[in-house]
Design a protein around this motif. Sequence first.
Motif, PDB file in Angstrom:
ATOM      1  N   LEU A 119       0.835  -1.205   0.000  1.00  0.00           N
ATOM      2  CA  LEU A 119       0.000   0.000   0.000  1.00  0.00           C
ATOM      3  C   LEU A 119       0.869   1.254   0.000  1.00  0.00           C
ATOM      4  N   LEU A 120       1.907   1.237   0.813  1.00  0.00           N
ATOM      5  CA  LEU A 120       2.811   2.377   0.895  1.00  0.00           C
ATOM      6  C   LEU A 120       3.514   2.599  -0.443  1.00  0.00           C
ATOM      7  N   ARG A 121       3.951   1.523  -1.062  1.00  0.00           N
ATOM      8  CA  ARG A 121       4.652   1.620  -2.342  1.00  0.00           C
ATOM      9  C   ARG A 121       3.747   2.233  -3.411  1.00  0.00           C
ATOM     10  N   THR A 122       2.504   1.795  -3.443  1.00  0.00           N
ATOM     11  CA  THR A 122       1.557   2.320  -4.422  1.00  0.00           C
ATOM     12  C   THR A 122       1.316   3.813  -4.206  1.00  0.00           C
ATOM     13  N   SER A 123       1.137   4.217  -2.952  1.00  0.00           N
ATOM     14  CA  SER A 123       0.900   5.628  -2.651  1.00  0.00           C
ATOM     15  C   SER A 123       2.120   6.474  -2.965  1.00  0.00           C
ATOM     16  N   ARG A 124       3.305   5.961  -2.641  1.00  0.00           N
ATOM     17  CA  ARG A 124       4.541   6.714  -2.895  1.00  0.00           C
ATOM     18  C   ARG A 124       4.772   6.879  -4.396  1.00  0.00           C
ATOM     19  N   ASN A 125       4.539   5.831  -5.155  1.00  0.00           N
ATOM     20  CA  ASN A 125       4.739   5.925  -6.604  1.00  0.00           C
ATOM     21  C   ASN A 125       3.747   6.879  -7.249  1.00  0.00           C
ATOM     22  N   ALA A 126       2.562   7.034  -6.640  1.00  0.00           N
ATOM     23  CA  ALA A 126       1.588   8.001  -7.165  1.00  0.00           C
ATOM     24  C   ALA A 126       2.005   9.429  -6.845  1.00  0.00           C
ATOM     25  N   GLU A 127       2.731   9.619  -5.743  1.00  0.00           N
ATOM     26  CA  GLU A 127       3.164  10.962  -5.342  1.00  0.00           C
ATOM     27  C   GLU A 127       4.404  11.406  -6.106  1.00  0.00           C
ATOM     28  N   ARG A 128       5.355  10.514  -6.259  1.00  0.00           N
ATOM     29  CA  ARG A 128       6.599  10.901  -6.935  1.00  0.00           C
ATOM     30  C   ARG A 128       6.779  10.055  -8.184  1.00  0.00           C
ATOM     31  N   VAL A 129       7.419  10.637  -9.170  1.00  0.00           N
ATOM     32  CA  VAL A 129       7.748   9.904 -10.385  1.00  0.00           C
ATOM     33  C   VAL A 129       9.158   9.365 -10.245  1.00  0.00           C
ATOM     34  N   PRO A 130       9.565   8.414 -11.101  1.00  0.00           N
ATOM     35  CA  PRO A 130      10.941   7.911 -11.020  1.00  0.00           C
ATOM     36  C   PRO A 130      11.951   9.030 -11.229  1.00  0.00           C
ATOM     37  N   ARG A 131      13.207   8.692 -11.122  1.00  0.00           N
ATOM     38  CA  ARG A 131      14.260   9.679 -11.293  1.00  0.00           C
ATOM     39  C   ARG A 131      14.032  10.517 -12.545  1.00  0.00           C
ATOM     40  N   ASP A 132      14.428  11.763 -12.478  1.00  0.00           N
ATOM     41  CA  ASP A 132      14.283  12.701 -13.588  1.00  0.00           C
ATOM     42  C   ASP A 132      15.316  12.359 -14.665  1.00  0.00           C
ATOM     43  N   ILE A 133      15.012  11.331 -15.450  1.00  0.00           N
ATOM     44  CA  ILE A 133      15.924  10.888 -16.498  1.00  0.00           C
ATOM     45  C   ILE A 133      15.421  11.435 -17.831  1.00  0.00           C
ATOM     46  N   PRO A 134      16.154  12.328 -18.462  1.00  0.00           N
ATOM     47  CA  PRO A 134      15.660  12.989 -19.670  1.00  0.00           C
ATOM     48  C   PRO A 134      15.678  12.081 -20.890  1.00  0.00           C
ATOM     49  N   GLU A 135      14.640  11.252 -21.021  1.00  0.00           N
ATOM     50  CA  GLU A 135      14.507  10.364 -22.152  1.00  0.00           C
ATOM     51  C   GLU A 135      13.113  10.526 -22.744  1.00  0.00           C
ATOM     52  N   GLY A 136      12.963  10.270 -24.027  1.00  0.00           N
ATOM     53  CA  GLY A 136      11.661  10.325 -24.656  1.00  0.00           C
ATOM     54  C   GLY A 136      11.454  11.614 -25.418  1.00  0.00           C
ATOM     55  N   PRO A 137      10.377  11.676 -26.209  1.00  0.00           N
ATOM     56  CA  PRO A 137      10.168  12.828 -27.101  1.00  0.00           C
ATOM     57  C   PRO A 137       9.921  14.145 -26.382  1.00  0.00           C
ATOM     58  N   GLN A 138       9.417  14.102 -25.139  1.00  0.00           N
ATOM     59  CA  GLN A 138       9.142  15.338 -24.419  1.00  0.00           C
ATOM     60  C   GLN A 138      10.326  15.801 -23.580  1.00  0.00           C
ATOM     61  N   ALA A 139      11.359  15.019 -23.555  1.00  0.00           N
ATOM     62  CA  ALA A 139      12.477  15.307 -22.663  1.00  0.00           C
ATOM     63  C   ALA A 139      13.401  16.366 -23.245  1.00  0.00           C
TER      64      ALA A 139
END
Length: 329
Positions: free
Chosen positions: A111-131
């Motif tokens: 439950l904690l993991r699910t809530s934490r992942n909803a609050e924060r995104v993974p590391r700010d890794i500049p990949e993808g077309p919007q990066a």
Amino acid sequence: MTRVNLDRRQIAAGLAAALAAPFAPCLGLSPALAQTSRGTWSELTRLAEEAQRLGLSVPRMGLAPSSGGDDFSEIQPALVDFMDGVSASAPDAPGATSADVDSLIDRASELLRTSRNAERVPRDIPEGPQATAVTAPKFEDIAASYRQLFDTCVIRPEKRSEVMWYVSKIADPTRRKAYEQVFEETCVPWYVVAIIHGMECSFDMNSHLHNGDSIKAKTKQVPAGRPNPWLPPSDWVSSAVDALKYDKLHEQADWSLPRILYRWEGYNGWRSRLLYKINTPYLWSFSNHYTKGKFVADNVWDSNAVSKQCGAAVMLKGLVEGGHIATPA
């Protein structure tokens, strides 16, 4: 300064008072987030009732969440304190088997993991077309600004009790023993390990330090497939050592204040500073140095979104003000 001594059972009994009461309306949340939050509180209520039937200690209950808008700020301490209460009381609960205790903690951890992942995104890794790729600033160019920011950092009055909760988890004797074991194998200061643990895992000893994934398997998020080899359920300390070695923190000799803050900011990413011209919430959330602005999804920036997680530098400030450590050199 006066050192604050906190007993784990007292902490667990004094916080997370929302579990058994009806869930308050989630004003200000999207329907999807409101539903997720309601589901979390309902499941935590069921876990608390199950724990009580087994004779385990759980936080006292009676108040509904104070505001649906700060759901993670309320859900995180409720879940962590629930797990701490169950763990601390297990030896004195003859009706609870080790399988019972593990099941309760595993479900709360998820439950904690699910809530934490909803609050924060993974590391700010500049990949993808919007990066937008950025180049990290040189340490020498910003070291002095880190000292100035830390010296003038003030914990927001309305957030002080939350910051002290973070400090209490860092100072918890059981956790500190584990952090010091990691220090012995890596030479990374124990409080640096502790604060990374708070940022990435919400102080959950059932999660990999690398990224908060469950310790019962190799990591799935970036960095994936760690530790390698891994024979779950191995101990938290060995996973934490692998995480720090993966990021080569064990090779660093300089653990001055500016270097600590530089490594933390680099770990999460530089785009808040370089593209959006704000002090990153990863360091300064809950202080006078941060107001709003954060990534709300991969490469999606919201200038009005506010972080609900205490920043790493602010946790460090709380440790210093509480007399647990001296200000790093």
